[in-house]
Design an enzyme around this catalytic site. Sequence first.
Site, PDB file in Angstrom:
ATOM      1  N   LYS A  57      36.646  87.147  90.621  1.00 56.44           N
ATOM      2  CA  LYS A  57      36.104  86.470  91.801  1.00 56.44           C
ATOM      3  C   LYS A  57      34.797  87.089  92.271  1.00 56.44           C
ATOM      4  O   LYS A  57      33.917  86.383  92.761  1.00 56.44           O
ATOM      5  CB  LYS A  57      37.124  86.487  92.939  1.00 56.44           C
ATOM      6  CG  LYS A  57      38.259  85.517  92.706  1.00 56.44           C
ATOM      7  CD  LYS A  57      38.908  85.086  94.004  1.00 56.44           C
ATOM      8  CE  LYS A  57      39.936  84.002  93.741  1.00 56.44           C
ATOM      9  NZ  LYS A  57      40.841  83.766  94.864  1.00 56.44           N
ATOM     10  N   LYS A 114      41.882  78.378  83.223  1.00 60.32           N
ATOM     11  CA  LYS A 114      42.944  78.022  84.164  1.00 60.32           C
ATOM     12  C   LYS A 114      42.499  76.836  85.035  1.00 60.32           C
ATOM     13  O   LYS A 114      41.332  76.766  85.417  1.00 60.32           O
ATOM     14  CB  LYS A 114      43.192  79.257  85.038  1.00 60.32           C
ATOM     15  CG  LYS A 114      44.449  79.240  85.840  1.00 60.32           C
ATOM     16  CD  LYS A 114      44.594  80.548  86.607  1.00 60.32           C
ATOM     17  CE  LYS A 114      43.540  80.657  87.696  1.00 60.32           C
ATOM     18  NZ  LYS A 114      43.700  81.809  88.577  1.00 60.32           N
ATOM     19  N   LYS A 133      40.889  75.634  91.783  1.00 59.84           N
ATOM     20  CA  LYS A 133      40.297  74.927  92.924  1.00 59.84           C
ATOM     21  C   LYS A 133      38.777  74.952  92.864  1.00 59.84           C
ATOM     22  O   LYS A 133      38.106  74.085  93.408  1.00 59.84           O
ATOM     23  CB  LYS A 133      40.701  75.612  94.233  1.00 59.84           C
ATOM     24  CG  LYS A 133      42.162  75.504  94.566  1.00 59.84           C
ATOM     25  CD  LYS A 133      42.542  76.421  95.723  1.00 59.84           C
ATOM     26  CE  LYS A 133      44.017  76.332  96.019  1.00 59.84           C
ATOM     27  NZ  LYS A 133      44.505  77.317  96.964  1.00 59.84           N
TER      28      LYS A 133
HETATM   29  P1  TYM Z   1      46.608  80.501  95.310  1.00 56.07           P
HETATM   30  O1  TYM Z   1      46.384  79.885  96.639  1.00 56.07           O
HETATM   31  O2  TYM Z   1      45.450  80.726  94.419  1.00 56.07           O
HETATM   32  O3  TYM Z   1      47.644  79.636  94.511  1.00 56.07           O
HETATM   33  C1  TYM Z   1      48.890  79.237  95.071  1.00 56.07           C
HETATM   34  C2  TYM Z   1      49.987  79.294  94.021  1.00 56.07           C
HETATM   35  O4  TYM Z   1      49.634  78.445  92.926  1.00 56.07           O
HETATM   36  C3  TYM Z   1      49.705  79.183  91.707  1.00 56.07           C
HETATM   37  N1  TYM Z   1      48.680  78.681  90.792  1.00 56.07           N
HETATM   38  C4  TYM Z   1      48.935  78.235  89.560  1.00 56.07           C
HETATM   39  N2  TYM Z   1      50.075  78.132  88.849  1.00 56.07           N
HETATM   40  C5  TYM Z   1      49.999  77.624  87.616  1.00 56.07           C
HETATM   41  N3  TYM Z   1      48.827  77.218  87.045  1.00 56.07           N
HETATM   42  C6  TYM Z   1      47.654  77.301  87.713  1.00 56.07           C
HETATM   43  N4  TYM Z   1      46.511  76.891  87.153  1.00 56.07           N
HETATM   44  C7  TYM Z   1      47.668  77.842  89.036  1.00 56.07           C
HETATM   45  N5  TYM Z   1      46.707  78.068  89.959  1.00 56.07           N
HETATM   46  C8  TYM Z   1      47.342  78.582  91.032  1.00 56.07           C
HETATM   47  C9  TYM Z   1      49.445  80.624  92.101  1.00 56.07           C
HETATM   48  O5  TYM Z   1      49.953  81.518  91.142  1.00 56.07           O
HETATM   49  C10 TYM Z   1      50.152  80.711  93.427  1.00 56.07           C
HETATM   50  O6  TYM Z   1      51.532  80.971  93.242  1.00 56.07           O
HETATM   51  N6  TYM Z   1      47.219  85.358  96.239  1.00 56.07           N
HETATM   52  C11 TYM Z   1      47.871  84.065  96.304  1.00 56.07           C
HETATM   53  C12 TYM Z   1      48.346  83.677  97.680  1.00 56.07           C
HETATM   54  C13 TYM Z   1      49.200  84.693  98.358  1.00 56.07           C
HETATM   55  C14 TYM Z   1      50.541  85.005  98.048  1.00 56.07           C
HETATM   56  C15 TYM Z   1      50.918  86.018  99.007  1.00 56.07           C
HETATM   57  C16 TYM Z   1      51.440  84.572  97.092  1.00 56.07           C
HETATM   58  C17 TYM Z   1      48.827  85.466  99.408  1.00 56.07           C
HETATM   59  N7  TYM Z   1      49.860  86.265  99.797  1.00 56.07           N
HETATM   60  C18 TYM Z   1      52.184  86.582  98.977  1.00 56.07           C
HETATM   61  C19 TYM Z   1      52.707  85.136  97.089  1.00 56.07           C
HETATM   62  C20 TYM Z   1      53.080  86.134  98.016  1.00 56.07           C
HETATM   63  C21 TYM Z   1      46.879  83.022  95.826  1.00 56.07           C
HETATM   64  O7  TYM Z   1      45.703  83.215  95.864  1.00 56.07           O
HETATM   65  O8  TYM Z   1      47.447  81.850  95.467  1.00 56.07           O
END
Ligand code: TYM
Length: 344
Positions: free
Chosen positions: A113, A205, A208
């Site tokens: 990032k 991947k 967004k």
């Molecule tokens: P974020 O917002 O990027 O994504 C949310 C969830 O979607 C999953 N994900 C995917 N799974 C499969 N294929 C993909 N291409 C894909 N893109 C995203 C992510 O793995 C996630 O589960 N750091 C986290 C948010 C967070 C969090 C937490 C999660 C903050 N605190 C505590 C669990 C526990 C994040 O950026 O997810």
Amino acid sequence: MTKELVFSGVQPTGNLHLGNYLGAIVNFVKLQNTHHCIYCVVDLHAITVWQDPAELMRNIREVTAAFIASGIDPKKHIVFNQSQVAEHAELAWVFNCVARLGWLNRMTQFKEKAGKDRENASVGLYAYPNLMAADILVYRATHVPVGEDQKQHLELSRDIAQKFNNDFADSIKAHGFAEKFFPQPEPLITGPATRVMSLRDGAKKMSKSDPSDYSRINLSDDADAIAQKVRKAKTDPEPLPSEEEGLKSRPEADNLVGIFAALSGKSKQDVLKEFGGGQFSGFKAALVDLSVHKLGPIGAEMKKLSQDSAYVDSILVDGANRARAIAAETMNAVKDIVGFIRKA
Ligand code: TYM
């Protein structure tokens, strides 16, 4: 219901997509039957990269709407936005003092990032995994459903929990808490689509932030947009294989079969039993039907909810009140353990 507690979060940064849905939200929905669940719209995480304030508000409501439209029950479980529960940020500070620079330096997501211009990344982006550990551990959650890309962050959360328990072992004991004050949170990375790839490039991947909207299916896409994106999805010239083995080294085919499997609740092998030996055109037509059938109602419900922000906000306030009660109890205990003075 078990004693286990589920926590997970999704960032309100726009373009909620099929990867978020299949890698995470589908599993959030399932876990409601067996566990107490807390699902958080992680707005504090979102601002580690600059967000337009009006857009951020819209996105917080959109993620909340997606949770509800997908089948999360905010009455039986807890749905809220992170910034309404100050204990997340409070515990994150303590964890900033527990986690080591060396641990954070290994985080691949920060490297990706921040890119080449690392000097110009926010301090928040660097410390992001400590806040994530605080999100989970402020509820002493035991299970965390996430996509594959969050695995390394979950490992760091476990390291932080363990180091805190070790560093403060005597004080934890003196205050009469269990030796393992913080549990070791288990990642739950399950299903055939734990890493959904871009529809334009099977090596990237689904994300967004991809500049091409054709790389992803957004949860807010209508039937026409879904159909167009699936039809345009990159493939290779071979027919689909009949065995899963045949998907190796064919990333685009593997991805589309994984998406089909996850959307239909089947295994990849079962999908190949049906479509193996056939051309992509027939498979894609079936995938369009399936995607529209599964995602159409979610998109429609999200649209409906987007017109009732007062209702969505009331869910977040109610969830935050219930979340805060749990988080405050942990935070009071942490203050005692660390040696802070507080109002009794
Ligand atoms: P974020 O917002 O990027 O994504 C949310 C969830 O979607 C999953 N994900 C995917 N799974 C499969 N294929 C993909 N291409 C894909 N893109 C995203 C992510 O793995 C996630 O589960 N750091 C986290 C948010 C967070 C969090 C937490 C999660 C903050 N605190 C505590 C669990 C526990 C994040 O950026 O997810």
